[in-house]
Design a protein around this motif. Structure first.
Motif, PDB file in Angstrom:
ATOM      1  N   ASP A 323       0.840  -1.210   0.000  1.00  0.00           N
ATOM      2  CA  ASP A 323       0.000   0.000   0.000  1.00  0.00           C
ATOM      3  C   ASP A 323       0.866   1.247   0.000  1.00  0.00           C
ATOM      4  O   ASP A 323       0.510   2.271  -0.571  1.00  0.00           O
ATOM      5  CB  ASP A 323      -0.880   0.145   1.246  1.00  0.00           C
ATOM      6  N   ASP A 324       2.003   1.151   0.706  1.00  0.00           N
ATOM      7  CA  ASP A 324       2.858   2.327   0.780  1.00  0.00           C
ATOM      8  C   ASP A 324       3.487   2.638  -0.570  1.00  0.00           C
ATOM      9  O   ASP A 324       3.727   3.793  -0.894  1.00  0.00           O
ATOM     10  CB  ASP A 324       3.952   2.123   1.837  1.00  0.00           C
ATOM     11  N   VAL A 325       3.722   1.597  -1.370  1.00  0.00           N
ATOM     12  CA  VAL A 325       4.291   1.833  -2.699  1.00  0.00           C
ATOM     13  C   VAL A 325       3.338   2.730  -3.484  1.00  0.00           C
ATOM     14  O   VAL A 325       3.733   3.723  -4.090  1.00  0.00           O
ATOM     15  CB  VAL A 325       4.489   0.510  -3.467  1.00  0.00           C
ATOM     16  N   ILE A 326       2.060   2.382  -3.423  1.00  0.00           N
ATOM     17  CA  ILE A 326       1.057   3.150  -4.155  1.00  0.00           C
ATOM     18  C   ILE A 326       0.967   4.575  -3.619  1.00  0.00           C
ATOM     19  O   ILE A 326       1.031   5.552  -4.361  1.00  0.00           O
ATOM     20  CB  ILE A 326      -0.317   2.452  -4.028  1.00  0.00           C
ATOM     21  N   LEU A 327       0.859   4.665  -2.304  1.00  0.00           N
ATOM     22  CA  LEU A 327       0.737   5.977  -1.671  1.00  0.00           C
ATOM     23  C   LEU A 327       1.941   6.860  -1.990  1.00  0.00           C
ATOM     24  O   LEU A 327       1.795   8.015  -2.404  1.00  0.00           O
ATOM     25  CB  LEU A 327       0.622   5.772  -0.153  1.00  0.00           C
ATOM     26  N   CYS A 328       3.136   6.307  -1.830  1.00  0.00           N
ATOM     27  CA  CYS A 328       4.348   7.091  -2.076  1.00  0.00           C
ATOM     28  C   CYS A 328       4.442   7.484  -3.552  1.00  0.00           C
ATOM     29  O   CYS A 328       4.789   8.616  -3.877  1.00  0.00           O
ATOM     30  CB  CYS A 328       5.596   6.306  -1.678  1.00  0.00           C
ATOM     31  N   ALA A 329       4.108   6.536  -4.444  1.00  0.00           N
ATOM     32  CA  ALA A 329       4.197   6.849  -5.874  1.00  0.00           C
ATOM     33  C   ALA A 329       3.283   8.025  -6.217  1.00  0.00           C
ATOM     34  O   ALA A 329       3.684   8.961  -6.914  1.00  0.00           O
ATOM     35  CB  ALA A 329       3.842   5.621  -6.709  1.00  0.00           C
ATOM     36  N   MET A 330       2.069   7.993  -5.702  1.00  0.00           N
ATOM     37  CA  MET A 330       1.130   9.091  -5.990  1.00  0.00           C
ATOM     38  C   MET A 330       1.635  10.401  -5.402  1.00  0.00           C
ATOM     39  O   MET A 330       1.599  11.446  -6.043  1.00  0.00           O
ATOM     40  CB  MET A 330      -0.246   8.774  -5.400  1.00  0.00           C
ATOM     41  N   ALA A 331       2.107  10.327  -4.162  1.00  0.00           N
ATOM     42  CA  ALA A 331       2.542  11.551  -3.482  1.00  0.00           C
ATOM     43  C   ALA A 331       3.758  12.147  -4.172  1.00  0.00           C
ATOM     44  O   ALA A 331       3.823  13.358  -4.395  1.00  0.00           O
ATOM     45  CB  ALA A 331       2.859  11.249  -2.023  1.00  0.00           C
ATOM     46  N   PHE A 332       4.711  11.283  -4.564  1.00  0.00           N
ATOM     47  CA  PHE A 332       5.916  11.798  -5.219  1.00  0.00           C
ATOM     48  C   PHE A 332       5.564  12.384  -6.588  1.00  0.00           C
ATOM     49  O   PHE A 332       6.094  13.407  -6.983  1.00  0.00           O
ATOM     50  CB  PHE A 332       6.980  10.708  -5.359  1.00  0.00           C
ATOM     51  N   LEU A 333       4.646  11.717  -7.292  1.00  0.00           N
ATOM     52  CA  LEU A 333       4.245  12.253  -8.596  1.00  0.00           C
ATOM     53  C   LEU A 333       3.665  13.670  -8.423  1.00  0.00           C
ATOM     54  O   LEU A 333       4.040  14.599  -9.133  1.00  0.00           O
ATOM     55  CB  LEU A 333       3.223  11.332  -9.276  1.00  0.00           C
ATOM     56  N   GLN A 334       2.770  13.805  -7.452  1.00  0.00           N
ATOM     57  CA  GLN A 334       2.181  15.138  -7.216  1.00  0.00           C
ATOM     58  C   GLN A 334       3.252  16.154  -6.855  1.00  0.00           C
ATOM     59  O   GLN A 334       3.292  17.257  -7.390  1.00  0.00           O
ATOM     60  CB  GLN A 334       1.154  15.069  -6.087  1.00  0.00           C
ATOM     61  N   ARG A 335       4.131  15.736  -5.949  1.00  0.00           N
ATOM     62  CA  ARG A 335       5.141  16.683  -5.465  1.00  0.00           C
ATOM     63  C   ARG A 335       6.058  17.142  -6.593  1.00  0.00           C
ATOM     64  O   ARG A 335       6.263  18.331  -6.827  1.00  0.00           O
ATOM     65  CB  ARG A 335       5.975  16.039  -4.351  1.00  0.00           C
TER      66      ARG A 335
END
Ligand code: ATP
Ligand code: MG
Length: 456
Positions: A323-335
């Protein structure tokens, strides 16, 4: 039975009356006409709010409504706010959702639809409240300090940080490279009473052995050739604050003895110094080595280990935290998209597969770097697996750990399915819900159930 409280924020008197009339049988209703009144009324215990975005003095825009949303959520982050908006300004509704609104509806509001949405909103609010009472906090935190993580192992780490931060006990943080050990150490410091004092990190593996003692404890003027002036060591510089021994497994044995004295007595001696100096320093340490094995091999002192590891937390590798992979990927993309002034719709299906199937040997740091690179290089509207430079070999693992029953299996599949859809749409609720053919409230419930919480 006491009725649940609904607040209606609407400047149009006739709509206000009409809504009140339609919903008064089900809820106790507070109606207000503007932002200030809404904030005053927020203390009255409403769990759900309907919020017209076009509020005076900006009745034709959405600025006042969005501000009201943010301020309400600041007062009560668990408030479920349903945005009511003109049909034409979807962009504002989306901005509202990403600021934490629960859902949105377009004017003219269909009362039957609103009733359903309200019912669910109260239901979710109720569950969160129960959760909060049970766990002393509401739901799952997707971001703690600046650490992202909804996996149960990260949730455990967040709760450990909360517990140990106010104390002075040493904490040993282990985990593979790039899992966020330093991030955790800094979070502990920031949450402690020492937060306004220094946080000094020293990488025990990066400093040549002959300089390390002086780095740690300092030296007096003339202590050795080249010691032209008094130099304070890191331990002394960290006085009243926190020292973080990074790569502590690399510490030479002979220095471990000296450090042990500091750990036991909170006393040090500068090289060439005659007097003992009292310090008050909290100790945190990290390593990606297996210290117990180092003890067995004779390269790490056992007494030192027990001193440092009074509290020991292990950060699991990213591949074990799907789940963290997904969360981090989305957050990093936004950032990174924001940092580089680009905008993306999300990831392609192949990219989602690649992210999910890759082993992430460099953990979160690698994910961060690959996404940063992809954002810079990508030419399309979606990030592709090629932008990420990931090509899966045949032996990439599928995480099937501990899947036992059919029910478990379904749950895991559901979670992964939803997570992937969210990832494809960069966390956009409306588009994900459409793809999965569920309503937005249902998607919210499912995300909550699986800890795929929003990142805002
Ligand atoms: N859970 C997380 N959420 C957000 N960012 C993270 C997370 N974990 C790690 N990072 C980011 O990944 C990078 C590496 O983190 P950090 O330096 O804390 O890892 P580390 O475990 O100390 O690595 P090393 O063993 O290589 O020193 C940093 O940029 C950090 O911000
Ligand atoms: Mg580190």
């Amino acid at each position: 039975m006491t009725k649940q409280i609904l607040m209606i924020v609407e400047d149009d008197l006739s709509i206000r009356k009409q809504m009140k009339w339609a919903l008064a049988a089900d809820y106790e209703i507070i109606t207000v006409g503007g932002r200030k009144e809404a904030l005053d009324a927020a203390v009255k215990g409403a769990q759900v709010v309907t919020l017209d975005l076009g509020l005076p003095p900006d009745a034709d825009g959405a600025g006042e409504g969005l501000l009201c949303l943010k301020e309400l959520l600041r007062i009560d982050p668990y408030l479920k706010v349903i945005i009511i908006t003109g049909n034409t300004d979807k962009a504002n509704a989306h901005e509202g959702i990403s600021s934490g609104a629960y859902d949105y509806m377009s004017k003219p509001v269909d009362m039957d639809e609103l009733r359903i949405v309200l019912k669910r909103a109260f239901h979710v609010a109720e569950i969160e409240r129960e959760n909060k009472e049970l766990k002393g906090k509401a739901g799952i935190d997707a971001v703690f300090e600046d650490i992202l993580g909804t996996s149960s192992s990260m949730q455990d780490i967040f709760s450990l940080i909360t517990k140990v931060a106010p104390t002075d006990v040493p904490v040993l943080i282990t985990g593979e490279s790039g899992t966020g050990k330093e991030l955790v150490a800094r979070a502990i410091h920031r949450r402690s009473s020492r937060k306004d004092e220094p946080f000094i990190a020293i990488n025990c593996g990066a400093i040549p052995e002959n300089l390390l003692e002086s780095e740690l404890f300092g030296h007096e003027k003339g202590a050795f050739t080249g010691a032209h002036a008094l130099k304070l060591g890191k331990v002394e510089l960290a006085n009243k604050g926190t020292i973080f021994f990074d790569e502590v497994g690399e510490l030479p044995l002979q220095l471990q003895v000296k450090l042990l004295r500091f750990l036991q007595e909170q006393e040090i001696e500068r090289i060439g110094g005659k007097k003992t100096i009292k310090v008050d320093v909290r100790v945190l340490a990290a390593t990606n080595r297996d210290l117990e094995q180092c003890i067995a091999e004779g390269s790490f002192r056992e007494d030192m280990y027990y001193r440092l590891s009074l509290i020991h937390t292990k950060i699991p590798p990213l591949r074990e935290r799907k789940d963290d992979v997904i969360l981090c990927a989305m957050a990093f993309l936004q950032r990174f998209a924001k940092e580089h002034g680009k905008s993306f719709k999300g990831f392609t299906t192949a990219a989602v597969d690649a992210i999910g199937g890759y082993r992430w040997p460099g953990n979160v740091r690698e994910l961060e770097n690959r996404i940063k690179r992809a954002v810079i290089m990508a030419e399309g509207k979606r990030i592709t697996d090629k932008d990420l430079l990931i090509s899966l070999g045949g032996d990439e693992e599928v995480n099937t750990d501990e899947i036992v029953t059919l029910k478990d299996n379904r749950e895991v599949a559901e979670k992964e399915f939803i997570g992937r859809a969210l990832l494809r749409h960069s966390g956009n609720i409306s588009r994900t819900a459409t793809e999965l053919s569920v309503s937005r409230p249902t998607l919210y419930d499912l995300m909550k159930k699986h800890g795929l919480g929003s990142m805002e």
